[in-house]
Design a protein around this motif. Structure first.
Motif, short mmCIF file in Angstrom:
data_model
loop_
_atom_site.label_atom_id
_atom_site.label_comp_id
_atom_site.label_asym_id
_atom_site.label_seq_id
_atom_site.Cartn_x
_atom_site.Cartn_y
_atom_site.Cartn_z
N GLN A 136 6.58 -8.96 0.99
CA GLN A 136 7.87 -8.78 0.32
C GLN A 136 7.93 -9.52 -1.02
OE1 GLN A 136 10.73 -10.76 2.91
NE2 GLN A 136 9.25 -12.39 3.26
N ARG A 185 13.95 -1.41 0.73
CA ARG A 185 14.88 -2.25 1.49
C ARG A 185 15.47 -1.39 2.60
NH1 ARG A 185 19.64 -4.80 -0.18
NH2 ARG A 185 19.04 -6.40 1.29
N THR A 237 15.80 -9.54 -0.93
CA THR A 237 14.39 -9.26 -0.61
C THR A 237 14.14 -7.76 -0.50
OG1 THR A 237 14.91 -9.60 1.73
CG2 THR A 237 13.94 -11.45 0.56
N PRO A 249 11.35 -16.66 2.98
CA PRO A 249 11.40 -17.25 1.65
C PRO A 249 12.16 -18.58 1.66
CG PRO A 249 11.85 -14.91 1.53
CD PRO A 249 11.84 -15.28 2.99
N TYR A 308 10.14 -14.92 -5.73
CA TYR A 308 9.32 -15.21 -4.55
C TYR A 308 8.50 -13.97 -4.23
CZ TYR A 308 7.89 -15.97 0.27
OH TYR A 308 7.14 -16.10 1.40
N GLU A 309 7.27 -14.19 -3.75
CA GLU A 309 6.42 -13.08 -3.34
C GLU A 309 5.43 -13.55 -2.29
OE1 GLU A 309 3.67 -9.54 -5.27
OE2 GLU A 309 4.52 -11.07 -6.59
N ALA A 364 11.23 -11.26 -3.52
CA ALA A 364 12.65 -11.59 -3.61
C ALA A 364 13.01 -11.60 -5.08
CB ALA A 364 12.94 -12.96 -2.99
#
Length: 134
Positions: free
Chosen positions: A117, A5, A69, A56, A112-113, A119
């Motif tokens: 990235q 990050r 993220t 996302p 999420y992907e 999340a």
């Protein structure tokens, strides 16, 4: 897999995690800190990222999930890092300290992907992070 990050030391209200670089620079734009030329360059860069980097879906609803993220340390993630040059330059110019946090572990529960990235929610309390000022 490694994840990273790019963020400030400020804690974001929604996520309770360090504020990411995109939000940090948006705040400079919103507060009219940047010059007119820099603001125009910001919008040009933002347009690029909105085309290349998937947004996302939870952001559309205000991030009620409180997700954070992390970029993947993949060719796509590293390319985004290189493309963030303008954002890093604006933070440096206007005194916003940036950090790069890295981990080899999943930082939390993935919600999420994509190729660039992940999340996560419920960031792990035992997460081992290497943080460097950039």
């Amino acid at each position: 897999m490694k994840y990273f990050r790019v963020h400030t030391a400020d804690i974001a209200y929604i996520t309770q995690q360090p504020r990411g670089i995109f939000t940090a620079v948006w705040k400079l734009v919103e507060e009219k800190v940047l010059t007119e030329e820099e603001t125009a360059e910001y919008w040009k860069n933002r347009e690029y990222f909105e085309k290349v980097l998937p947004v996302p879906p939870f952001y559309e609803s205000g991030n009620k999930e409180r997700a954070t993220t992390w970029f993947k340390d993949t060719p796509q993630g590293q390319d985004i890092w290189k493309q963030m040059y303008f954002y890093r330059a604006m933070c440096k110019k206007y005194g916003t300290k940036l950090y790069r946090s890295e981990t080899e572990d999943l930082p939390g529960q993935v919600i999420y992907e994509d190729d660039f990235q992940i999340a996560v929610v419920d960031t792990r309390a035992d997460l081992k992070i290497s943080k460097t000022e950039i």
